[in-house]
Enzyme design. Structure first.
Site, PDB file in Angstrom:
ATOM      1  N   GLU A 281       0.821  -1.222   0.000  1.00  0.00           N
ATOM      2  CA  GLU A 281       0.000   0.000   0.000  1.00  0.00           C
ATOM      3  C   GLU A 281       0.850   1.265   0.000  1.00  0.00           C
ATOM      4  O   GLU A 281       0.424   2.290  -0.510  1.00  0.00           O
ATOM      5  CB  GLU A 281      -0.930   0.019   1.225  1.00  0.00           C
ATOM      6  CG  GLU A 281      -2.177  -0.821   1.034  1.00  0.00           C
ATOM      7  CD  GLU A 281      -3.275  -0.531   2.047  1.00  0.00           C
ATOM      8  OE1 GLU A 281      -2.986   0.005   3.132  1.00  0.00           O
ATOM      9  OE2 GLU A 281      -4.434  -0.865   1.748  1.00  0.00           O
ATOM     10  N   HIS A 302       8.555 -26.464  -1.328  1.00  0.00           N
ATOM     11  CA  HIS A 302       8.019 -27.570  -2.127  1.00  0.00           C
ATOM     12  C   HIS A 302       6.900 -27.097  -3.058  1.00  0.00           C
ATOM     13  O   HIS A 302       6.095 -27.893  -3.522  1.00  0.00           O
ATOM     14  CB  HIS A 302       7.545 -28.694  -1.201  1.00  0.00           C
ATOM     15  CG  HIS A 302       8.687 -29.292  -0.445  1.00  0.00           C
ATOM     16  ND1 HIS A 302       9.260 -30.492  -0.793  1.00  0.00           N
ATOM     17  CD2 HIS A 302       9.410 -28.810   0.600  1.00  0.00           C
ATOM     18  CE1 HIS A 302      10.267 -30.739   0.033  1.00  0.00           C
ATOM     19  NE2 HIS A 302      10.379 -29.731   0.885  1.00  0.00           N
ATOM     20  N   LYS A 416     -12.909   0.732  -2.864  1.00  0.00           N
ATOM     21  CA  LYS A 416     -13.986   0.916  -1.879  1.00  0.00           C
ATOM     22  C   LYS A 416     -15.160   1.651  -2.531  1.00  0.00           C
ATOM     23  O   LYS A 416     -16.311   1.295  -2.358  1.00  0.00           O
ATOM     24  CB  LYS A 416     -13.487   1.740  -0.670  1.00  0.00           C
ATOM     25  CG  LYS A 416     -12.557   1.007   0.286  1.00  0.00           C
ATOM     26  CD  LYS A 416     -12.253   1.903   1.502  1.00  0.00           C
ATOM     27  CE  LYS A 416     -11.183   1.329   2.413  1.00  0.00           C
ATOM     28  NZ  LYS A 416     -10.768   2.231   3.490  1.00  0.00           N
TER      29      LYS A 416
HETATM   30  O1  PA5 Z   1      -3.207   1.232   5.889  1.00  0.00           O
HETATM   31  C1  PA5 Z   1      -4.299   1.694   5.664  1.00  0.00           C
HETATM   32  O2  PA5 Z   1      -4.556   2.904   5.784  1.00  0.00           O
HETATM   33  C2  PA5 Z   1      -5.446   0.793   5.248  1.00  0.00           C
HETATM   34  O3  PA5 Z   1      -5.004  -0.527   5.072  1.00  0.00           O
HETATM   35  C3  PA5 Z   1      -6.546   0.813   6.289  1.00  0.00           C
HETATM   36  O4  PA5 Z   1      -6.018   0.400   7.526  1.00  0.00           O
HETATM   37  C4  PA5 Z   1      -7.721  -0.084   5.899  1.00  0.00           C
HETATM   38  O5  PA5 Z   1      -8.205   0.298   4.633  1.00  0.00           O
HETATM   39  C5  PA5 Z   1      -8.829   0.025   6.934  1.00  0.00           C
HETATM   40  O6  PA5 Z   1      -9.251   1.337   7.061  1.00  0.00           O
HETATM   41  P1  PA5 Z   1     -10.076   1.829   8.308  1.00  0.00           P
HETATM   42  O7  PA5 Z   1      -9.270   1.651   9.523  1.00  0.00           O
HETATM   43  O8  PA5 Z   1     -10.395   3.252   8.021  1.00  0.00           O
HETATM   44  O9  PA5 Z   1     -11.329   0.977   8.371  1.00  0.00           O
END
Ligand code: PA5
Length: 438
Positions: A281, A302, A416
């Site tokens: 990310e 394996h 999303k």
């Molecule tokens: O690292 C990030 O920002 C994302 O992976 C969020 O943690 C994830 O999308 C969940 O978001 P939220 O905590 O707003 O529900």
């Protein structure tokens, strides 16, 4: 090149030329920015060095209450709101059963499987339950849906007492979850504004579930603090996180677009997942980025092992290794020796595992795969805390070297939004029409 706590080295330096010295001045500039900026969510950089004893005590108080009154804590969250806790928990609790100081901690809201949520709820029968819902935005669909189910379950089962058994971890200034918590008087923990999801494991996001699982969060934070001290060093020569970041960046420039994080301890599988999310990310955007993939050895030797050894030369391997694992088993003698394994008798499984690590690393290295080893002393709270901080620092440096913003995830937001749009009732009808026409 090493610190007391962690060493990074390329195992086949003689085959792969990786000159990182040319990055020294860029690294120093990025370091300065990271440590001084007020415009980016870098709260996690300094947090381990700040006094947070009051917050830690309040987390421990709630964790103790949960451990006393419940058999299971259901943590509801996705991405950065659950992966860190699960990573630490799976690395440090026994393989079978629960930690002697903790209770069972299970996870919901990280998928949309009807079977998963149905069976999770069924598994709660005959167990006393607490729920910790975690979402920074407060509106992510997967955890929001799971929380809808679990909140109703708790209310039906516990009536008025449900309020006491639901704990909300969120942004306390905005968001739907914050509104719900205020309206219903749920107890809350704050996700700091200046710390993003995947950088939040050392805040209540990770610390409450980890403490409930029985893990010593003070030691975890001590490890992170030591990392924050050692990795405050701007010099590439002295900073292991920056060294790892520049090695992987240089390999990327040389055409290695895939990094495989692997280890020989199965309890680290969830840590691999957290690493994958952190780097995926933070770095994978603007048509750039190293694809982070993971393997659990010996198991995957394996399967994917064949690819590593002989397929397209696109990947480098990062071996995560702890030189001491607390538990072990000795290979028994067997006078029958029908399996011809007596040559291994009286040696320990961990010793054999370690030799297997060295053997596979040598094979991969000789096969032309660059192999980086990140080595820590002992698989415990302190070193896991150190490692968490190490990777956050390395990942941020690596993303900046790639000239991308480490702290956003526009691609995730895009998915999303699409899902929300598709699930909107009107759109569903439209979709059906389209499908019918086809
Ligand atoms: O690292 C990030 O920002 C994302 O992976 C969020 O943690 C994830 O999308 C969940 O978001 P939220 O905590 O707003 O529900």
């Amino acid at each position: 090149m090493s610190t007391q706590n962690l060493q990074t080295k390329i195992l086949n330096e003689e085959l792969i030329e990786v000159d990182i010295s040319k990055y020294a001045s860029t690294v120093a500039k990025i370091h300065h920015h990271l440590h001084t900026t007020k415009d980016e969510p870098t709260g996690w950089v300094h947090a381990p060095l700040e006094d947070n004893s009051e917050l830690i005590q309040s987390i421990l108080d709630v964790a103790n209450e949960v451990k006393l009154k419940a058999d299971v804590l259901v943590v509801v969250g996705i991405g950065g709101s659950y992966l860190g806790a699960k990573a630490i928990q799976d690395a440090l609790i026994p393989y079978f059963g629960t930690h002697e100081n903790g209770i069972e901690v299970i996870y919901a809201g990280q998928n949309l499987s009807g079977a998963y949520i149905h069976q999770l709820v069924k598994s709660l029968t005959n167990k006393e339950v607490y729920v910790n819902v975690i979402s920074k935005s407060g509106s992510t669909m997967e955890p929001a849906l799971a929380f809808r189910v679990l909140r109703q379950y708790m209310e039906e089962r516990y009536g008025d007492e449900a309020v006491q058994r639901i704990i909300v971890t969120t942004d306390l200034e905005k968001g739907l979850l914050n509104d719900i918590a205020e309206k219903h008087n749920y107890r809350t923990f704050e996700i700091p504004q200046n710390i993003g999801g995947r950088f939040s494991v050392l805040t209540p996001v990770g610390l409450l579930p980890i403490a409930v699982a029985g893990i010593d969060i003070k030691e975890l934070l001590n490890g992170a603090k030591q990392a924050a001290i050692e990795l405050k060093e701007e010099s590439l020569e002295k900073n292991e996180a920056y060294r790892y970041a520049t090695i992987r960046h240089e390999l990327y420039i040389q055409g290695y677009k895939v990094e495989m994080l692997a280890s020989f301890e199965p309890g680290l599988a969830s840590f691999h997942e957290r690493w994958k999310q952190l780097f995926g990310e933070s770095e994978g955007k603007d048509k750039k980025g190293i694809l982070p993939v993971t393997s659990n050895f010996s198991t995957d030797l394996h399967s994917i092992g064949q690819f590593i050894q002989e397929a397209s030369p696109i990947l480098f391997e990062t071996l995560l290794h702890f030189s001491e694992i607390n538990d072990d088993y000795i290979v028994p003698d067997d006078v029958r020796n029908e399996d011809l394994l007596n040559y291994l008798k009286n040696r320990s499984f961990n010793e054999i595992n370690n030799i297997s690590k060295n053997g596979s690393a040598r094979a991969h290295a000789a096969g032309g795969v660059p192999v980086i080893q990140i080595e820590l002393k002992q698989l415990n709270e302190y070193h896991m805390g150190y490692l968490i901080y190490f990777f956050m620092k390395a990942c941020t440096m690596s993303a900046y070297l790639m000239e991308v913003n480490p702290f956003d995830q526009p691609g995730v937001e895009a998915y999303k939004n699409e899902i929300k749009e598709l699930l909107n009732e009107e759109n569903v009808v439209e979709q059906e029409k389209v499908t019918l026409k086809i």
